[in-house]
Design an enzyme around this catalytic site. Structure first.
Site, short mmCIF file in Angstrom:
data_model
loop_
_atom_site.label_atom_id
_atom_site.label_comp_id
_atom_site.label_asym_id
_atom_site.label_seq_id
_atom_site.Cartn_x
_atom_site.Cartn_y
_atom_site.Cartn_z
CD GLU A 100 -19.23 64.26 45.71
OE1 GLU A 100 -20.33 63.67 45.70
OE2 GLU A 100 -19.12 65.50 45.74
CG HIS A 169 -26.08 62.28 36.92
ND1 HIS A 169 -27.31 62.67 37.42
CD2 HIS A 169 -25.17 63.13 37.43
CE1 HIS A 169 -27.14 63.73 38.20
NE2 HIS A 169 -25.85 64.02 38.21
#
Length: 377
Positions: A100, A169
């Site tokens: 990322e 998450h």
């Protein structure tokens, strides 16, 4: 679960199809029986609304391109980019490694150069790996260059709690990114929101954080011919009154808008008329619409699934106290996620995120309706 998919390139044991099958088991956010639509309107899913918005904007502007993990060959972990690789090719639909920080930095650099990148995070939880580029590179460059440099980039992906994906998450990043000057933060609820806001984000000259919701992807909503027009766009910074009311104002965004509308239906049976505001834009926040509603209803309930401390609801509360305090007939009620990391056990997970009954009880408290102690506990 998502971490398994992220590691599939490294270990070769997990295919993206496993991830897709797992998502098929996730329950939808709102029962179709709770919503009544005009039969003359076409219904499309939030997934298709996002897909068509991407397609139309990429077709209209050759500078627009999409990059992220599995956005090309697999057509997106949630199939948002379905068909785009075949139509626009690998130069504009770019599969990236699992890094990322790396591909977000590349995206920001491309925006510096004048392109219009759309960076997809498989979940916004992974954006923490790239937060330096989002905050220090993208958000601050316009200010630090005295307005000489714009950064037209969109960071998009699912945000907030899904189902059974654990603490790492399940976080909501609305308040995180909305606290940063230089960013615009949008969070759609319906298919209309998804199409109009994503188009606005792609066309905007500034960096936009676009917070979707995994559970809403499969939800269908009615859309008018105007919404399906390729020129359709929703102004950034404007909320939408989803349901008018006169007794209490309920503000919400993303999945919580659906919950608030369900709560309003229940409240109506008890003679309480609730006005439901879909924020749409978290930064800039439509303070004018919120305060105008509170000055009419004299009561406020804020709803979000993020943590309560320093949350979006806290900012809305501050705005109302500063601008409309004398209009309040009851204390502001804040409904938020529990102030704990998201539990993995399903029974505890449900207790950690707001439910429809929580909103109903808060609205009744604001209206000074008696709530049984057993229900309030």
């Amino acid at each position: 679960m998502l971490s398994f998919a992220r590691r599939k390139v490294l270990c070769g044991k997990f295919s993206a199809s496993v991830l897709g099958k797992a998502f098929d088991r996730i329950p939808r956010a709102t029962s179709q029986s709770t919503r009544k639509y005009s039969s003359s309107l076409k219904e499309i899913t939030v997934r298709d609304a996002l897909n068509t918005a991407l397609d139309e904007e990429m077709s209209a502007d050759p500078k627009v391109f999409l990059m992220g993990e599995e956005v090309g060959e697999y057509q997106g972990a949630y199939k948002i980019s379905k068909g785009l690789l075949e139509k626009y090719g690998p130069e504009r639909v770019i599969d990236t490694p699992i890094t990322e920080a790396g591909f977000t930095g590349i995206g920001v650099g491309a925006a510096y150069y004048g392109l219009r990148p759309i960076v997809e995070f498989m979940t916004f939880n992974f954006s923490m790996q790239a937060i330096d580029h989002i905050i220090n590179s993208a958000a601050k460059s316009n200010y630090m260059s005295a307005g000489q440099m714009s950064v037209p980039i969109v960071f998009r992906g699912p945000n907030g709690a899904a189902a059974g994906v654990g603490a790492q998450h399940s976080q909501c990043y609305a308040a995180w990114y909305a606290s940063c000057p230089g960013l615009k933060v949008l969070s759609p609820y319906s298919s209309e929101d998804a199409r109009g806001l994503l188009k606005a984000a792609i066309r905007d000259p500034d960096p936009v954080v676009f917070l979707e919701n995994e559970i809403l992807y499969g939800e269908s909503f009615p859309v008018s011919p105007e919404v399906l027009d390729s020129s359709f766009c929703i102004p950034i910074g404007k909320a939408k009154i989803e349901r008018g009311g006169k007794d209490v104002t309920i503000t919400a965004f993303s999945k919580m808008v659906g919950y608030s509308l369900q709560a309003a239906e229940i409240l109506a049976k008890d003679g309480i008329s609730a006005e439901v505001i879909n924020l749409r834009s978290i930064r800039p926040l439509d303070r004018a619409t919120i305060n105008a509603s509170v000055r009419k209803t004299n009561r406020l309930v804020t709803v979000e699934e993020g943590f309560p401390q320093h949350g979006v609801g806290a900012e809305i509360c501050a705005s109302v106290i500063e601008e409309s305090f004398e209009y309040l007939d009851a204390p502001v009620e804040r409904i938020a996620g529990a102030d704990v990391p998201m539990p993995y056990a399903p029974n505890l997970e449900r207790l950690a995120v707001p439910q429809v009954e929580d909103i109903v009880r808060a609205a009744k408290r604001a209206c000074y309706r008696l709530v049984p102690k057993s229900a309030a506990a």
